[in-house]
Design a protein around this motif. Structure first.
Motif, mmCIF file in Angstrom:
data_model
loop_
_atom_site.group_PDB
_atom_site.id
_atom_site.type_symbol
_atom_site.label_atom_id
_atom_site.label_comp_id
_atom_site.label_asym_id
_atom_site.label_seq_id
_atom_site.Cartn_x
_atom_site.Cartn_y
_atom_site.Cartn_z
ATOM 1 N N THR A 1 1.700 8.918 -6.575
ATOM 2 C CA THR A 1 1.880 7.729 -5.729
ATOM 3 C C THR A 1 1.938 8.056 -4.239
ATOM 4 N N GLY A 2 1.765 9.323 -3.871
ATOM 5 C CA GLY A 2 1.804 9.679 -2.459
ATOM 6 C C GLY A 2 0.591 9.162 -1.713
ATOM 7 N N GLN A 3 0.776 8.802 -0.450
ATOM 8 C CA GLN A 3 -0.357 8.320 0.343
ATOM 9 C C GLN A 3 -1.363 9.440 0.602
ATOM 10 N N ILE A 4 -0.874 10.687 0.683
ATOM 11 C CA ILE A 4 -1.748 11.845 0.878
ATOM 12 C C ILE A 4 -1.676 12.724 -0.365
ATOM 13 N N VAL A 5 -2.834 13.047 -0.903
ATOM 14 C CA VAL A 5 -2.911 13.917 -2.076
ATOM 15 C C VAL A 5 -3.681 15.177 -1.665
ATOM 16 N N VAL A 6 -3.068 16.331 -1.880
ATOM 17 C CA VAL A 6 -3.685 17.605 -1.513
ATOM 18 C C VAL A 6 -3.779 18.466 -2.766
ATOM 19 N N GLY A 7 -4.969 18.965 -3.066
ATOM 20 C CA GLY A 7 -5.083 19.757 -4.278
ATOM 21 C C GLY A 7 -6.403 20.470 -4.424
ATOM 22 N N THR A 8 -6.635 20.943 -5.629
ATOM 23 C CA THR A 8 -7.875 21.628 -5.972
ATOM 24 C C THR A 8 -8.794 20.649 -6.701
ATOM 25 N N PRO A 9 -10.100 20.850 -6.609
ATOM 26 C CA PRO A 9 -11.047 19.845 -7.119
ATOM 27 C C PRO A 9 -10.929 19.544 -8.609
ATOM 28 N N GLY A 10 -10.825 20.576 -9.459
ATOM 29 C CA GLY A 10 -10.804 20.347 -10.892
ATOM 30 C C GLY A 10 -9.614 19.537 -11.350
ATOM 31 N N THR A 11 -8.429 19.896 -10.868
ATOM 32 C CA THR A 11 -7.222 19.164 -11.244
ATOM 33 C C THR A 11 -7.261 17.746 -10.716
ATOM 34 N N THR A 12 -7.732 17.575 -9.476
ATOM 35 C CA THR A 12 -7.827 16.231 -8.896
ATOM 36 C C THR A 12 -8.756 15.345 -9.720
ATOM 37 N N MET A 13 -9.886 15.906 -10.123
ATOM 38 C CA MET A 13 -10.831 15.148 -10.945
ATOM 39 C C MET A 13 -10.190 14.735 -12.271
ATOM 40 N N ASP A 14 -9.454 15.651 -12.898
ATOM 41 C CA ASP A 14 -8.788 15.345 -14.169
ATOM 42 C C ASP A 14 -7.741 14.250 -14.006
ATOM 43 N N LEU A 15 -6.981 14.303 -12.927
ATOM 44 C CA LEU A 15 -5.937 13.293 -12.688
ATOM 45 C C LEU A 15 -6.542 11.910 -12.505
ATOM 46 N N MET B 1 0.803 -1.229 0.000
ATOM 47 C CA MET B 1 0.000 0.000 0.000
ATOM 48 C C MET B 1 0.834 1.278 0.000
ATOM 49 N N VAL B 2 2.132 1.154 0.180
ATOM 50 C CA VAL B 2 2.953 2.334 0.430
ATOM 51 C C VAL B 2 2.955 3.325 -0.728
ATOM 52 N N ASN B 3 2.738 2.865 -1.940
ATOM 53 C CA ASN B 3 2.745 3.760 -3.102
ATOM 54 C C ASN B 3 1.340 4.025 -3.660
ATOM 55 N N LYS B 4 0.350 3.852 -2.816
ATOM 56 C CA LYS B 4 -1.029 4.047 -3.269
ATOM 57 C C LYS B 4 -1.681 5.203 -2.501
ATOM 58 N N PRO B 5 -2.310 6.153 -3.211
ATOM 59 C CA PRO B 5 -3.021 7.246 -2.535
ATOM 60 C C PRO B 5 -4.123 6.700 -1.634
ATOM 61 N N GLN B 6 -4.148 7.203 -0.385
ATOM 62 C CA GLN B 6 -5.124 6.698 0.578
ATOM 63 C C GLN B 6 -5.969 7.810 1.200
ATOM 64 N N LEU C 1 6.329 8.165 4.548
ATOM 65 C CA LEU C 1 5.275 9.106 4.181
ATOM 66 C C LEU C 1 5.645 9.900 2.935
ATOM 67 N N LYS C 2 4.679 10.034 2.042
ATOM 68 C CA LYS C 2 4.857 10.852 0.840
ATOM 69 C C LYS C 2 3.582 11.655 0.614
#
Length: 525
Positions: free
Chosen positions: A233-247, A182-187, A215-216
């Protein structure tokens, strides 16, 4: 000197119709703009737009701390020049529990120390690194409910500087799986309304989780072309909604293992049509059993109903409206007979702006760029932060401001929310915030002035007023918060400087005291 009521009914001497359009920065009602992520910020308008809907109130904490042991950090980390010192408000937090309400004696109602949570020692190290000595009120109520298993949704409301960011970050860190598979999977995913706030939250995650070896933390914000196509591949993803949806849709972000979704400044996120739609789409791309956490300073009634649908069966922590206060900020307004006088007053205030750091809030990008151009041409060093700049340029500008290389920043409402820069001692409302219908937007006003007077310090806000409509708006704001606005004399600048310098000096003394207290706490430990 005439009262606000006296000034509302008649225009100021010397004002003309041409003056009102000098910078295209008047507060007349205009069509509301749609939210979007490319080309402009969600709460920034173009030259012909107004604010894209009312924001809600982010209130500040009490003016004085009751003991040095309460020194904590919220918002930006110390490395990012964020503010230290969460000073405990005196209000009582109302907690509504969806499942635990029947058992009022349940120990999960609150905690008195972080050690009671049974957290990993490495996570506790991060808490100590943030100089948290004990939970704030929002933390002692929220953390046990966030950490309970099975996970439950939460809607959390509390004043600025009371530890909301740290609360949801701590919950995330406690739930991460660092096993090889799980270490390389966004959680965990955190969504914020602006690039700048997302980067600040990333900093908090990194500081609190620095003892966690694997931690990444990664960003889901617009990137340069060279970085496009990169797998997240970071466990924590921080961002804005539109870009996150596109990714997610481009399969650069695998959302199948996301178990926590946090919306920071959730009222603003859900209240704006564009951002709200994007947040819903992101949620639909996540597993159905994801834990949804919504945090903000306040939730107006029209947003609460929507929030409860977005985070069903949630535990809620709420703050009474009368607890929202701006008592720690000296609120002033300055008479400006014409738009030309308004700009001239800004120039006269420049020397006071550079005592610490200052933010000038305007309504449109066009106004921001025009003021920057004129002030720089006249030898006054200022920076401007608008959606005209690409992401890397915006990062450089805000980082320079944090570090003190830039002392004066001109910005639209995007910087009104969440951004924590401890050196800001003065906020100027060049344009008062309006709701798009010709009335004042007191919520956005409070968010703006809340960039100063952070967490118990004293701050100054000055609103430049021209014409009966702006007088009506400042009166609406004063009535909303039941505060008395202090008028500055336009024809006596010696008195203006004396008043402002006195408050700023008090603010700097408070900062030195806080710093000394923090050092004492470390040495005693």
């Amino acid at each position: 000197m005439a009262s606000l009521e006296d000034r509302i009914s008649k225009p100021q001497k010397g004002q003309t119709a041409g003056d009102a359009e000098a910078f295209n920065g008047t507060n007349s009602a205009q069509p509301t703009s749609a939210a979007g992520e490319t080309g402009s910020w969600p709460d920034e308008t173009s030259a012909v737009d107004t604010n894209s809907g009312p924001s809600t109130v982010e209130a500040k904490a009490e003016e004085e701390m009751s003991s040095l042991s309460r020194a904590q950090t919220d918002g930006a980390s110390s490395e990012q020049r964020g503010t230290s010192g969460i000073y405990e408000p005196s209000y009582e937090v109302d907690v509504q529990l969806s499942d635990l309400q029947k058992d009022s004696g349940n120990p999960l109602h609150s905690i008195k120390s972080f050690e009671e949570l049974g957290l990993d020692e490495k996570i506790l190290q991060g808490i100590y690194q943030m100089r948290f000595t004990k939970p704030s009120k929002i933390q002692e109520k929220a953390l046990p409910l966030l950490l309970i298993n099975p996970p439950q949704n939460m809607i959390g409301q509390s004043q600025s500087g009371t530890g909301k960011t740290a609360a949801f970050v701590l919950n995330i860190l406690a739930r991460l799986d660092f096993s090889d598979s799980m270490v390389n999977k966004p959680q965990a995913m955190v969504l914020a309304p602006s690039r700048e706030l997302a980067r600040q939250i990333m900093g908090v995650c990194q500081v609190m989780g620095q003892a966690l070896d694997r931690l990444k933390v990664e960003a889901s914000i617009p990137v340069e072309k060279a970085e496009r196509g990169k797998q997240i591949t970071g466990q924590i993803v921080v961002g804005t909604p539109g870009t996150t949806m596109d990714l997610i849709r481009r399969r650069q972000l695998d959302a199948t293992n996301i178990k926590i979704l946090v919306l920071d400044e959730a009222d603003n996120m859900l209240d704006q049509q564009g951002l709200g739609d994007q947040c819903i789409r992101v949620k639909h791309l996540l597993p159905r059993n994801v834990q949804v956490v919504l945090f903000s300073a306040t939730f107006p009634d029209n947003v609460v109903e929507y929030a409860t649908k977005f985070a069903p069966s949630s535990n809620t922590i709420t703050l009474r409206h009368e607890e929202l206060t701006v008592d720690g900020i000296k609120q002033l307004y300055l008479d400006c007979p014409t738009e030309t006088d308004k700009y001239d007053s800004l120039i006269r205030l420049y020397g006071l702006m550079t005592i610490g750091s200052s933010i000038i809030f305007v309504r449109t990008r066009k106004t921001a760029l025009e003021i920057e151009r004129r002030m720089n041409e006249e030898g006054h060093t200022v920076a401007c932060l608008t959606g005209e700049f690409d992401g890397s340029q915006r990062d450089v500008i805000i980082d320079s401001f944090r570090c003190g290389h830039s002392k004066v920043l001109i910005a639209t409402n995007v910087l009104a929310r969440g951004i924590d820069v401890q050196t800001v001692s003065l906020v100027i409302n060049y344009d008062l915030p309006d709701d798009g219908r010709g009335h004042a937007d007191p919520q956005t006003y409070l968010h703006r002035i809340g960039r100063t007077g952070r967490f118990g310090r004293v701050g100054v806000s000055i609103s430049l007023i021209t014409g009966p409509q702006s007088y009506q708006m400042i009166k609406e704001i004063a009535d909303y918060f039941a505060v008395e606005m202090t008028s500055l004399p336009h024809d006596d600048w010696d008195k203006v400087e004396t008043i402002i310098k006195k408050v700023i000096k008090s603010s700097r003394a408070s900062a030195d005291y806080n710093k000394a207290g923090k050092s004492a706490e470390i040495n005693m430990g």
